[in-house]
Each structure stands twice: as C-alpha cells, then as structure tokens.
Design an enzyme around this catalytic site. Structure first.
Site, PDB file in Angstrom:
ATOM      1  N   CYS A 175      -0.624   9.123  -2.925  1.00 28.20           N
ATOM      2  CA  CYS A 175       0.150   7.931  -2.577  1.00 28.20           C
ATOM      3  C   CYS A 175       1.582   8.326  -2.243  1.00 28.20           C
ATOM      4  CB  CYS A 175       0.169   6.951  -3.748  1.00 28.20           C
ATOM      5  SG  CYS A 175      -1.360   6.045  -3.939  1.00 28.20           S
TER       6      CYS A 175
ATOM      7  N   HIS B 122      -2.187  12.237  -7.713  1.00 25.95           N
ATOM      8  CA  HIS B 122      -1.370  11.030  -7.661  1.00 25.95           C
ATOM      9  C   HIS B 122      -0.008  11.426  -7.097  1.00 25.95           C
ATOM     10  CE1 HIS B 122      -4.127   8.459  -9.773  1.00 25.95           C
ATOM     11  NE2 HIS B 122      -4.161   9.225 -10.840  1.00 25.95           N
TER      12      HIS B 122
END
Length: 439
Positions: A293, A250
């Site tokens: 991301c 992430h």
C-alpha cells in the site's frame, strides 16, 4: 475427438446469463487449466483467451467457445467455477428453470464465502499454517502458461537499440516477501493472507525468464537492509546484464514495513542501486516491483460518462534521472592521460512498478495473491517475447484498471485499483526470453 454441440438446455443457461457472466466471471490461469485438464480447451485456445486485453474480453471469448466444445463442456465449466471459488456463478448457472423468472439482480449473486480482495493494510485474522499454505500453492495459485520465447528475427531487429540482454543467466532476482508479522512488535500488522502465493509466482516467472532467483520471507526492517546491501555487493553482477528486485509487504507512501513494524524507506533502496553505490550495474537495467500500500484510501471508482472506452493516455509517470550540473561542469572530465571519462547521472537505468497509486491501498486476493502480481505474471508470460518492459507495465495498468472486487468485509461495496510505474530507462528494455544469440 469432442462430440459436437452442447445440450440445448446448457446452451440456453449460458446464453441467458451471459451478461452477468461477462461482468463477474474471473478467467484466470487456474480456471483455464481446469478446462484444459478436461480436454475442453486446447493449448491454442487457452493462449488466445489469456491474450485478450481485458477481463470482460477474456470472459466473452471463453463463452463463445464453450457451446462448441461438446456435451461435457457445461459440466466441466461448472466444476471449474467451484474449483476457482466462484460458487455464486455456479449456483446462477445450475438453479432450477422455475426460478429463471425470479432471477435476482447481479449484485445478489455475491457469495460472502468468496476469497475477497483485501487491502495490504487490512488482512486476515490468523496466519496460515504451513499445511494450509502449501495447499493454497497447489490448489489456488496460478497454473501458468510457459513463458513464450522470443523469435530470432525479433531479437535481430531490436537488439541494437536495446539494453544488452544476452547473458545467461540474464541477471539475479531478489524477492523479499513479508507475510507474517511479529504480533508483539507490530500488533497492527495482520498476516498478508495470500502473500505467499505472490512470491512463488514471482520465483517461477523470473526463473523461466532466466534469472537466478533468491526468495527471503519475513524479514525485519534491518534484515531487509542487510539483505539488499549484500545483494548489491554481489561481485557476479559484473557478468550479467540486469537485475530484478521485488518487495512485498504492508506499506505506506515511500516505505514498506519489516516484520518488526519498522519502516524501510524505498528511496534508500533505489539509492543502493545507483551508479555510485552499485558500479557493477552501471548502464544495466534495474527492475523493481513493489507490492504494498501507499496509503489507506480505498478507490471505489467512478461511473464512466460519455467518452472513449479506454483512455488514449498510458497510465504511467516518467521521472527524470539527472539534473543540470553546476558551475562549468561538463558531460566529460579529462583524466590524467587526457582520455575522456564519461560521467553518469547519480541514478539511471531503473524502472519501478508500483501496485497502487500514491495515497491508495493495494488489493490482494486471499487465495490467488495480489492483483498487481497476478497481472504482471500473466503479461510477462504472454508478451515479454516481443514487448518493451515499459509497454508491459502499461498493459498491466490497463488490465488492473478493468478489474473490480469487493471491499474487505463486504459483498456490495465495489473497489478498484490502479497501478503505475516510474522509469529512468535510457534505451528500450526487452527481456528476449529463451533466446541466446549464436556467435
């Protein structure tokens, strides 16, 4: 030898649904491998299909071939659709003729049980067990065409203007993949379902490209720092011609998460490999691939108006590596013996591919891994033999631009992704796979 011709009813089913199939069919390595296993496609046919530049072109080439591949081709194709979790297309092809006149629009054939893409900041509700993870790697991850070898003539005509790439191994590759996060320290970071497929895909492709690959799974931010510091200090970087670093987790703009919810700054990672801190890799290409991301915005795409089908401008950025010196600093300083000492920029010879644009989310399929890693893997396997790495990244950008999925938790809100890369390369960078010059 295949019997000639497909049954007319099966041929008609493909023909009448060809528009929907071209738009929605996912032609990946798993589907192609299933058709090869049934002797429907030859190896040459499979390579030609996967070499097409867009998903629609891959689908169209496959649909042109199938009617010519015998009476078993239709049933084998339907089985491959089920194996690759494209149940909505299977049902579309096998519905009874009485329903043909009442065919629903394309959007209605989306099955909510499909392995949907998910943002890197949104994930599944529970972690995979070890058993289900291994099942995914066996049944759902890409079955890859071997890396195509570089031809001797191509090497001889390009080696002079390129980075040296002769060592065996070519270099060392570090893969850090965070899949499961500490529920106490990082309660907002869900497991990255499908992430374990990515690190296995990267391990395989870079091993075939003659890199010694080390994979680390589920590290804290400090654990990632320690791992990268140890990798930078390897004395055997002296004997190889390049290095690869892949970080999967992430993330936010400029940083990725450790399993403890703490952030590791990407600028620190790049500094660790600069010419001052990692002198054994000076003048050698350093390749970075970041699957994370860089924000939370979902790219829903826009409708194309009149204009070219593809932009003529490559979807990439270039970043200057050095700056003008201050005072009367020259490009060379004189040492004690009067010999010229070459000065290098602080940071050079790097190329970094990002899965998404600044501020946007990266998409990951819960069964087959991330879009970015899937396309990188395929493009390296098919084109590393004769394509500059920067051009490979442009091709990856183009393939991802053509992809379309459905937003997490929905069956109708379409989402897009756009990757990019930055470069401070000073020469052409070819990997020259499976070629070893003879001296």
């Amino acid at each position: 030898m295949l019997e000639c011709g497909m049954l007319e009813r099966d041929r008609r089913a493909l023909r009448t649904r060809s528009t929907i199939l071209c738009k929605q069919l996912v032609v990946d390595e798993l589907l192609i491998q299933s058709l090869q296993a049934d002797d429907i496609l030859t190896e040459s046919m499979a390579e030609n299909i996967m070499a097409e530049q867009t998903s629609q072109k891959r689908s169209w080439r496959l649909l042109l071939l199938l009617p010519k591949r015998g009476p078993r081709a239709f049933s084998s194709f339907c089985s491959a659709l089920q194996e690759t979790e494209q149940q909505h297309l299977y049902e579309l092809l096998t519905q009874s003729p009485e329903k043909d006149g009442k065919q629903a629009p394309a959007e209605m054939f989306v099955d909510s049980s499909l392995p949907l893409p998910t943002q890197e900041v949104i994930a599944a509700k529970r972690a995979r067990t070890h058993e289900s993870m291994e099942f995914s790697l066996d049944a759902d991850s890409p079955i890859n065409t071997p890396v195509l070898p570089c031809a001797p003539d191509f090497y001889l005509s390009h080696c002079q203007q390129s980075y040296r790439m002769n060592s065996s191994p070519r270099g060392f590759a570090l893969v850090i993949s965070n899949v499961t996060f500490d529920p106490c320290a990082a309660p907002d970071l869900d497991p990255r379902k499908g992430g374990e497929v990515d690190d296995e895909v990267l391990r395989k492709v870079f091993t075939e490209l003659d890199y010694l690959v080390t994979v680390h799974r589920d590290l804290t931010a400090q654990g990632m720092r320690t791992c990268i510091e140890n990798f930078c200090r390897r004395p055997d970087h002296r004997t190889v011609d390049s290095c690869v670093v892949c970080l999967l987790s992430h993330g936010v703009e400029g940083a990725i998460y450790g399993t403890d919810g703490q952030l590791l700054q990407l600028d620190w990672v790049f500094e660790s490999f600069d010419n001052a801190r990692c002198p054994l890799l000076q003048n050698k290409p350093k390749m970075f691939f970041i699957q994370a991301c860089r924000g939370e915005e979902m790219d829903c795409g826009v409708e194309q108006i009149d204009g070219p089908a593809r932009t003529c401008s490559p979807s990439c950025e270039q970043r200057d590596a050095g700056r003008e010196g201050q005072g009367d600093a020259n490009s060379r300083q004189r040492g004690d013996m009067g010999r010229p000492r070459i000065k290098l920029p602080q940071r050079s010879d790097m190329i970094c591919g990002f899965a998404s644009l600044k501020g946007t989310a990266a998409m990951r399929n819960t069964k087959r891994g991330s879009w970015f890693i899937q396309e990188l893997n395929t493009t390296l396997r098919l084109h590393a033999r004769d394509t500059h790495l920067a051009d490979i990244m442009v091709q990856v950008n183009g393939h991802i631009k053509e992809r379309e999925g459905f937003a997490p938790g929905t069956a109708h809100h379409r989402c897009k992704e756009m990757s990019e890369f930055t470069s401070s390369l000073c020469k052409d960078l070819y990997l020259f796979p499976k070629y070893q010059p003879q001296y």
